[in-house]
Design a protein around this motif. Structure first.
Motif, PDB file in Angstrom:
ATOM      1  N   MET A 155      41.189  35.501  42.917  1.00  0.00           N
ATOM      2  CA  MET A 155      42.063  36.135  41.935  1.00  0.00           C
ATOM      3  C   MET A 155      41.932  37.657  41.981  1.00  0.00           C
ATOM      4  SD  MET A 155      43.712  33.617  40.735  1.00  0.00           S
ATOM      5  CE  MET A 155      43.471  32.891  42.372  1.00  0.00           C
ATOM      6  N   THR A 156      40.728  38.132  42.277  1.00  0.00           N
ATOM      7  CA  THR A 156      40.521  39.571  42.417  1.00  0.00           C
ATOM      8  C   THR A 156      41.319  40.109  43.596  1.00  0.00           C
ATOM      9  OG1 THR A 156      38.314  39.492  41.455  1.00  0.00           O
ATOM     10  CG2 THR A 156      38.804  41.372  42.868  1.00  0.00           C
ATOM     11  N   GLN A 161      45.836  43.381  45.331  1.00  0.00           N
ATOM     12  CA  GLN A 161      46.980  43.564  46.211  1.00  0.00           C
ATOM     13  C   GLN A 161      48.296  43.731  45.450  1.00  0.00           C
ATOM     14  OE1 GLN A 161      46.662  40.202  48.858  1.00  0.00           O
ATOM     15  NE2 GLN A 161      44.921  41.069  49.950  1.00  0.00           N
ATOM     16  N   SER A 162      48.341  43.279  44.200  1.00  0.00           N
ATOM     17  CA  SER A 162      49.587  43.383  43.432  1.00  0.00           C
ATOM     18  C   SER A 162      49.525  44.398  42.303  1.00  0.00           C
ATOM     19  CB  SER A 162      49.952  42.018  42.842  1.00  0.00           C
ATOM     20  OG  SER A 162      48.945  41.552  41.968  1.00  0.00           O
ATOM     21  N   GLN A 185      39.350  40.691  36.645  1.00  0.00           N
ATOM     22  CA  GLN A 185      38.423  41.817  36.695  1.00  0.00           C
ATOM     23  C   GLN A 185      39.069  43.135  36.280  1.00  0.00           C
ATOM     24  OE1 GLN A 185      36.690  41.658  40.585  1.00  0.00           O
ATOM     25  NE2 GLN A 185      35.500  39.823  40.122  1.00  0.00           N
ATOM     26  N   GLY A 186      40.360  43.104  35.964  1.00  0.00           N
ATOM     27  CA  GLY A 186      40.973  44.280  35.358  1.00  0.00           C
ATOM     28  C   GLY A 186      41.677  45.236  36.282  1.00  0.00           C
ATOM     29  N   HIS A 187      42.097  44.772  37.441  1.00  0.00           N
ATOM     30  CA  HIS A 187      42.751  45.685  38.379  1.00  0.00           C
ATOM     31  C   HIS A 187      44.110  46.169  37.870  1.00  0.00           C
ATOM     32  CE1 HIS A 187      39.762  45.193  41.537  1.00  0.00           C
ATOM     33  NE2 HIS A 187      39.724  43.910  41.215  1.00  0.00           N
ATOM     34  N   VAL A 188      44.826  45.309  37.165  1.00  0.00           N
ATOM     35  CA  VAL A 188      46.133  45.722  36.647  1.00  0.00           C
ATOM     36  C   VAL A 188      45.970  46.785  35.568  1.00  0.00           C
ATOM     37  CG1 VAL A 188      48.162  44.985  35.347  1.00  0.00           C
ATOM     38  CG2 VAL A 188      47.337  43.592  37.257  1.00  0.00           C
TER      39      VAL A 188
END
Length: 341
Positions: A155-156, A161-162, A185-188
């Motif tokens: 999922m990370t 990537q998005s 993990q909070g990438h967005v």
């Protein structure tokens, strides 16, 4: 290259499909052995590659031969093997790596569940709960921590990537806070905080997940504007924000999806903006992948990938007003909604 003239006849193609598990297993073995990482820019002999990944040469050649039939590596006339565009995606260091996704789609529980697909189709009931006596994510976190780790890494990868595409699409001008619900993990949220330097952001997900939140949110440059909250979005959403992002989690059973949306609406209140981001099975250039994931969701959580209409139905049934539907990239669509006043 296979063409209409050289493609195998239907009888052989069906045999190949029936042996599809062999291809999946070969990809998993390749990822776990680190073969793609060991192959450099120059072709390698099987003997050298076997020494690098600590395998026996003869079965390794058989594995590489099988993979090369699908365009994963290529065998050269001198018997060496070299990378292809697909095999490079199994490298850990490739910026578009699909290694973790490959492992997730072939985890041990999947081999237990796939043979029971006919049962799931007959009953419209997930079979993982019957197999293990527990709800899927409870099983992962309590009994299969290695699989849970693979899931989180996959999922990370997907989020990394998005996330930039999501941040580029969304105009949050005029908003002071954003919450990423079930955001991994909070990438967005990190990408959105980068885009809007005065904005505050919250990340809500299970404790095991947020323990691995990106360092910039926990103690780095974004930490003063970030709040990391442990919790199950299906139980409650203890976060107040102007905008809520819900990305790729509304694929559970209908009850879990309805509870999550209800919790977001209750937390935000009238006028709150809610952006739901999903990949759809009726508007994608990769129908084989999307429909396969759709069947896997039927097996593990009793969920489904959505069509445009099924997503619209769930959002409107929850009480949201849909303002816009737009593609984020070739694989994702954003449903921009608000809670009515």
């Amino acid at each position: 290259m296979t063409t209409a003239e050289t493609a195998p006849p239907p009888s052989m193609r069906l045999r190949e499909l029936a042996f599809g598990a062999a291809c999946a297993a070969a990809l998993r073995a390749c990822a776990r052995l680190g073969i793609a990482d060991a192959v450099g820019d120059s072709p390698m002999t099987v003997a050298d590659l076997a020494a690098a990944v600590k395998t026996e040469p003869r079965p390794l050649r058989r594995l590489l031969r099988a993979l090369s039939c699908y365009g994963v590596f290529t065998e050269r006339p001198d018997g060496t093997f070299a990378h292809t565009d697909m095999s490079r995606l199994l490298r850990e260091d490739d910026p578009n790596s699909l290694r973790n996704i490959t492992l997730w789609c072939t985890e041990p529980w999947t081999w237990d569940a796939w043979p029971k697909l006919d049962e799931a189709v007959r009953t419209d009931h997930n079979v993982v709960e019957d197999l293990y006596g527990k709800e899927f994510f409870t099983y992962l976190n309590e009994d299969a921590p290695e699989s849970a780790t693979v899931f989180n890494r996959a999922m990370t990868t997907s989020s990394e990537q998005s996330a930039r595409d999501v941040a580029a699409l969304l105009d949050l001008s005029g908003s002071t806070s954003v919450a990423d619900i079930g955001g991994g993990q909070g990438h967005v949220v990190a990408s959105l905080l980068d885009k809007y330097p005065s904005m505050h952001g919250s990340l809500l997900d299970l404790p095991r997940v947020i323990d691995n939140a990106v360092p910039r949110l926990r103690e780095g440059d974004l930490a003063p504007r970030a709040r990391i909250v442990p919790g199950d979005v299906r139980v409650t959403v203890p976060v107040k924000a102007d905008v809520y992002i819900i990305k790729n989690i509304l694929e559970w059973d209908d009850d879990s999806t309805a509870r999550t949306l209800r919790n977001v609406i209750e937390a935000g209140g009238p006028g709150t903006r809610v952006v739901v981001i999903e990949n759809l099975v009726d508007d994608t250039p990769s129908m084989r992948f999307s429909t396969a994931m759709d069947l896997l969701l039927l097996l593990n959580v009793g969920g489904a990938k959505h069509t445009t209409q099924s997503m619209v139905d769930r959002l409107t049934d929850a009480g949201l007003v849909i303002d816009d539907i737009r593609p984020v990239n070739p694989y994702l669509h954003a449903f921009d909604c608000h809670v009515p006043t």
